[in-house]
Design a protein around this motif. Sequence first.
Motif, mmCIF file in Angstrom:
data_model
loop_
_atom_site.group_PDB
_atom_site.id
_atom_site.type_symbol
_atom_site.label_atom_id
_atom_site.label_comp_id
_atom_site.label_asym_id
_atom_site.label_seq_id
_atom_site.Cartn_x
_atom_site.Cartn_y
_atom_site.Cartn_z
ATOM 1 N N ALA A 1 3.667 -6.676 6.431
ATOM 2 C CA ALA A 1 4.203 -7.771 6.142
ATOM 3 C C ALA A 1 4.362 -7.908 4.710
ATOM 4 C CB ALA A 1 2.878 -8.889 6.263
ATOM 5 N N ASP A 2 5.017 -9.285 4.001
ATOM 6 C CA ASP A 2 5.302 -9.320 2.772
ATOM 7 C C ASP A 2 3.659 -9.533 1.583
ATOM 8 O OD1 ASP A 2 6.362 -9.730 0.372
ATOM 9 O OD2 ASP A 2 7.693 -11.747 1.021
ATOM 10 N N GLY A 3 4.044 -8.491 0.522
ATOM 11 C CA GLY A 3 2.685 -9.536 0.053
ATOM 12 C C GLY A 3 2.801 -10.482 -0.265
ATOM 13 N N CYS B 1 0.665 -0.891 0.282
ATOM 14 C CA CYS B 1 -0.047 -0.046 0.137
ATOM 15 C C CYS B 1 0.783 1.244 -0.156
ATOM 16 C CB CYS B 1 -1.155 -0.657 1.558
ATOM 17 S SG CYS B 1 -0.091 0.187 2.727
ATOM 18 N N GLY B 2 2.245 1.061 -0.082
ATOM 19 C CA GLY B 2 2.532 2.123 0.199
ATOM 20 C C GLY B 2 2.332 3.240 1.031
ATOM 21 N N HIS C 1 0.504 0.419 -8.335
ATOM 22 C CA HIS C 1 1.375 0.638 -8.492
ATOM 23 C C HIS C 1 2.892 -0.265 -7.048
ATOM 24 C CE1 HIS C 1 3.413 2.225 -12.353
ATOM 25 N NE2 HIS C 1 2.290 3.049 -12.090
ATOM 26 N N GLY C 2 2.179 -1.363 -6.473
ATOM 27 C CA GLY C 2 2.672 -1.625 -5.384
ATOM 28 C C GLY C 2 2.819 -3.413 -5.757
ATOM 29 N N VAL C 3 2.534 -4.269 -5.541
ATOM 30 C CA VAL C 3 2.812 -5.533 -5.607
ATOM 31 C C VAL C 3 3.328 -6.331 -6.384
ATOM 32 C CG1 VAL C 3 -0.069 -6.488 -5.610
ATOM 33 C CG2 VAL C 3 1.778 -8.241 -3.996
#
Length: 257
Positions: A110-112, A65-66, A129-131
């Motif tokens: 946490a790690d995606g 999520c940034g 623009h994340g996972v």
Amino acid sequence: MTDARAGDLARNRALWAVVNARFTDAAAEEQWTRPDPVWGLFAVPERELGALGEVRGLEVVELACGTAYVSAWLARAGATVVAVDLSAEQLATARRLQGQLGPRFPLVQADGELVPLADGCADLVVSEHGVAAWCDPERWVAEAARLLRPGGRLVFLTNSHLSALCVPDDEGVAAERLVRGHREAYRVRWPGGGAEFHPSHGDWVRLLRRAGLVVEALHEVFAPADGGGDHPFYEIVSHEWASRWPAEELWVASRPA
């Protein structure tokens, strides 16, 4: 987890601590206070793309999520949201803005690729623009499918495969020619930067189908034609480049009911 992947995660975590300090912490307040959702580097309105649909009453998980501005938009629209990110620094910015601006919702570090949430907990899994760029698609797509209940949807935005083929190894602005082979873009380790993934369209279809998801839409996202400049700090593509070729891809997939 392999030693190489653990190294990638450490490298990316360190990179995002720097990016947050230099850029995203300062930009986050403007993003949190936007009245309506937008997508990507050039803020294309969600109302033009229609990827999310009605979110009121939905349970939503945002992966990678940034600073959690997407989660803030969805929470204000009536969704119940949990925001997940690997970066403690980015989540600290999100927590500060929750206190200043609201709304409040859970923030989970946490790690995606390994999310500490229950199976079938979400109607919608979303990432902007994340996972998709920062996590191994062989792992995170299956994890997103696990989180979705039957009838749920996955909506994610990432760099276009074409842009990944055109950005030189020194992380300059995308060129008007191919500088990387089709398969070379799947996993890219930038000199002095992070480790990213940019699967092709065929790769994405394969990964989504293998996870039991059905592709509903692929929106190729261009920069708006009515002017506007380059992004203030993400320099992967210029506005001119992105007005001619799609800089980003917005995928929508669903878990059959």
